[in-house]
Design a protein around this motif. Structure first.
Motif, PDB file in Angstrom:
ATOM      1  N   SER A  58       0.838  -1.205   0.000  1.00 25.64           N
ATOM      2  CA  SER A  58       0.000   0.000   0.000  1.00 25.64           C
ATOM      3  C   SER A  58       0.872   1.255   0.000  1.00 25.64           C
ATOM      4  O   SER A  58       0.542   2.253  -0.651  1.00 25.64           O
ATOM      5  CB  SER A  58      -0.932   0.008   1.202  1.00 25.64           C
TER       6      SER A  58
ATOM      7  N   GLU B 279      -4.762   2.922   2.783  1.00 23.38           N
ATOM      8  CA  GLU B 279      -4.365   2.800   4.178  1.00 23.38           C
ATOM      9  C   GLU B 279      -3.095   1.950   4.299  1.00 23.38           C
ATOM     10  O   GLU B 279      -2.993   0.886   3.669  1.00 23.38           O
ATOM     11  CB  GLU B 279      -5.506   2.132   4.961  1.00 23.38           C
TER      12      GLU B 279
ATOM     13  N   THR C  99      -4.647  -3.871   4.633  1.00 24.02           N
ATOM     14  CA  THR C  99      -5.570  -3.814   3.488  1.00 24.02           C
ATOM     15  C   THR C  99      -6.407  -5.084   3.464  1.00 24.02           C
ATOM     16  O   THR C  99      -5.892  -6.172   3.678  1.00 24.02           O
ATOM     17  CB  THR C  99      -4.766  -3.724   2.179  1.00 24.02           C
TER      18      THR C  99
ATOM     19  N   ASP D  63      -5.044  -1.814  -5.112  1.00 25.13           N
ATOM     20  CA  ASP D  63      -4.239  -2.311  -3.988  1.00 25.13           C
ATOM     21  C   ASP D  63      -4.983  -3.518  -3.425  1.00 25.13           C
ATOM     22  O   ASP D  63      -6.218  -3.535  -3.404  1.00 25.13           O
ATOM     23  CB  ASP D  63      -4.127  -1.198  -2.932  1.00 25.13           C
TER      24      ASP D  63
END
Ligand SMILES: Nc1nc2c(ncn2[C@@H]2O[C@H](COP(=O)(O)OP(=O)(O)OP(=O)(O)O)[C@@H](O)[C@H]2O)c(=O)[nH]1
Ligand SMILES: [Mg+2]
Length: 557
Positions: free
Chosen positions: A56, A86, A95, A120
């Protein structure tokens, strides 16, 4: 603190795909972004791989570059995003599911524009997600993306094996011959970047390696070292490598430097100037290499080798995700391949009809009476053209269909062979275990028998020794008796002899025996008898000692 810039397009519920259409609801975010991009081609970049490995973080660098690259040089690196994917330093996964950047981003090159979507994903092999869950996340992201980044922290052969296992699942998208060629007959995956984080191993510089490229002044090719087959390689390792190579049209390895202890999420290292310089230049090199407009234009999403627009991709995406969702990820290669082929050729037929209609209208406009002159070759020409095109499309479709049936058959055969091989292997294992058990029992039985025989032999030896000893004590006792009687009968000793002699000579005993015996008594004779009795006793005493010793040895052995 930023809010999340990614929107979820796939969420696992209890680490499984939700059966109540949740996937379809969330895919709408992706469809909305595709609608905004509209009739432009689109590059879709996804980052997958092991959990907690900085995916991420890197995805956010892509976004910053895409949004702020025009601000010159590396200014984009220190821009703050209002919201980001995040990411943080944590032991638990951060994630979850698949996220896409919430807005479309664009790249311009040579006066043209394309859309860019960054995805992501949830880290693979976390402790909560089933292998089916991992495969679904992997399958959907590889199917959607045009550039697939597989992020790894430490290269080991099992990293490649994991990748290949997931690809086995994702290969449902391919059909026909599987030789890696970017022919329209295959729904191949496009670009694979095997991204090695914290790369440290000797002899290879940081940077990008593919079959034709190495970092400057680098002679050893890392991509070839990892993927090249060698004759002494194990079959499994060979299959892994060729399996991965065959799935993608274009494959490369990127060796990225490590941030060391200066983790970029720490307050004191938030500014990129505070990062490890090598890590900073690795990040900049990676991002600018694969996200430059030129690179993105070369990586737009294609279906059967043909660039599709974001609008066209919507139908494919919906169909793929629907199929995967309906079958909970067990969808077969033939289904996805055939469905995609059918959609692809239906689109082609529609395009042809559209073209035919436009051209006919154009033609009619040029003949305002609405009558095409008799003998005009134009109508015939378009009819034939259309017929020819439709026939071509049909033929191509049949060809593909046959190829996909053959591929599916082969897949099923391979599957069966695998199951059969596994069954045989299990059976052999069971038999080996049984044989081993039997051998153990037999060895134990023999050992027990040997023990029993030993105990029996010992018992016998003790018994014999006891008998010998008893006999020796007995003999000793007799000898002791004899000695005592020699001493006790000291006087009488000769007496008996004389009497016997007299008796023999005269037939009677003429003398007063006692007197005679006194007279006859011979000390020398007595001493001799005494010595003999003592010697005998000593001999027997020694024998008794020996037998006692033997008895003790027998008992203690
Ligand atoms: N060792 C190392 N750590 C990194 C690197 N890049 C980022 N990190 C750190 O790795 C930690 C996790 O970063 P994330 O980006 O959240 O990792 P992730 O792979 O997305 O994690 P999940 O979403 O949980 O799978 C953070 O502390 C980052 O600062 C890198 O190249 N090497
Ligand atoms: Mg993450």
């Amino acid at each position: 603190m930023t809010t999340s810039g990614g929107v979820t397009i796939l969420q696992m519920v209890n680490n499984k795909i939700d059966g109540n259409g949740k996937l379809l609801v969330v895919i709408s975010h992706l469809l909305a972004i595709l609608s905004q991009i509209g009739n432009k081609p689109v590059a879709l970049i996804s980052i997958n791989g092991k959990q907690r490995s900085g995916k991420s973080f890197l995805a956010n660098q892509f976004i910053k570059y895409l949004k702020f690259r025009d601000e010159g040089d590396t200014a984009w690196l220190d821009k703050n995003l209002k919201s980001d994917f995040e990411w943080r330093d944590d032991l638990e996964r951060v994630t979850s599911g698949i996220q896409v950047w919430h807005e479309p981003l664009y790249a311009k090159f040579n006066g043209k524009e394309i859309g860019v979507i960054v995805m992501d994903t949830q880290g693979l092999h976390d402790k909560n997600t089933s292998s089916q869950g991992n495969s679904i996340i992997f399958g959907i992201s590889v199917l959607l993306s045009s550039v697939f980044i597989y992020n790894e922290k430490h290269l080991a052969d099992d990293s490649l094996q994991y990748l290949q296992t997931y690809l086995e699942y994702a290969k449902f998208a391919t059909g026909g011959k599987n030789d890696g060629s970017p022919t329209p007959e295959r729904l191949t995956f496009q670009k694979l970047i095997f991204l090695m984080r914290d790369f440290q191993t000797g002899g290879c510089k940081h940077g990008y390696y593919d079959d034709n490229t190495c970092p400057p002044d680098q002679t050893k090719n890392l991509k070839q070292s990892i993927f090249e087959l060698s004759p002494d390689m194990h079959t499994e390792a060979k299959d892994t490598r060729s399996g991965i190579e065959n799935c993608f049209e274009d494959r490369g390895v990127y060796a990225m430097s490590s941030p060391g202890l200066k983790l970029p999420n720490m307050a004191e290292f938030k500014q990129s100037k505070d990062w490890e310089p090598q890590f900073r230049s690795s990040v900049v090199d990676f991002v600018t290499k694969f996200f430059s407009p030129e690179a993105l234009f070369a990586s737009t999403k294609r279906v059967f080798g043909q660039v599709v627009t974001a609008e066209q991709l919507k139908a494919y995406v919906s169909k793929w995700v629907q199929l995967i969702q309906e079958t909970e990820g067990t969808v077969g290669s033939k289904t996805i391949f055939d469905t995609t082929a059918e959609m692809f050729y239906n689109n082609k037929i529609e395009e042809s009809l559209e073209e035919y209609k436009t051209k006919m209208k154009d033609n009619l406009d040029r003949h305002p009476t609405g009558i095409i002159p008799r003998g005009s070759s134009l109508l015939e020409l378009y009819r034939n053209k259309l017929r020819g095109r439709l026939n071509g499309v049909k033929e191509e479709f049949y060809k593909l269909n046959e190829a996909s049936i053959a591929a599916e058959k082969e897949r099923q055969l391979r599957e069966k062979e695998k199951i059969e091989a596994k069954r045989r292997e299990e059976q052999l294992k069971v038999e080996a275990r049984r044989r081993e058990e039997q051998l153990k029992i037999e060895a134990k039985r023999r050992e027990d028998e040997l023990e029993r025989q030993k105990a029996e032999a010992k018992q016998k030896t003790i018994q014999n020794a006891e008998n010998y000893h008893r006999q020796a004590l007995n003999d000793l006792h007799v000898a002791e008796g004899k000695l005592q009687s020699v001493i006790a009968n000291k006087k009488n000793y000769r007496y008996q002899v004389v009497r016997e002699e007299e008796d023999r000579l005269f037939g009677f005993i003429p003398w007063d025996t006692d007197t005679y015996v006194d007279w006859l008594y011979d000390d020398a004779q007595f001493q001799q008898a005494l010595k003999a009795a003592q010697a005998e006793k000593q001999r027997l005493q020694q024998r008794a000692n020996e037998t006692e010793q033997q008895l003790n040895i027998a008992r203690n052995s």
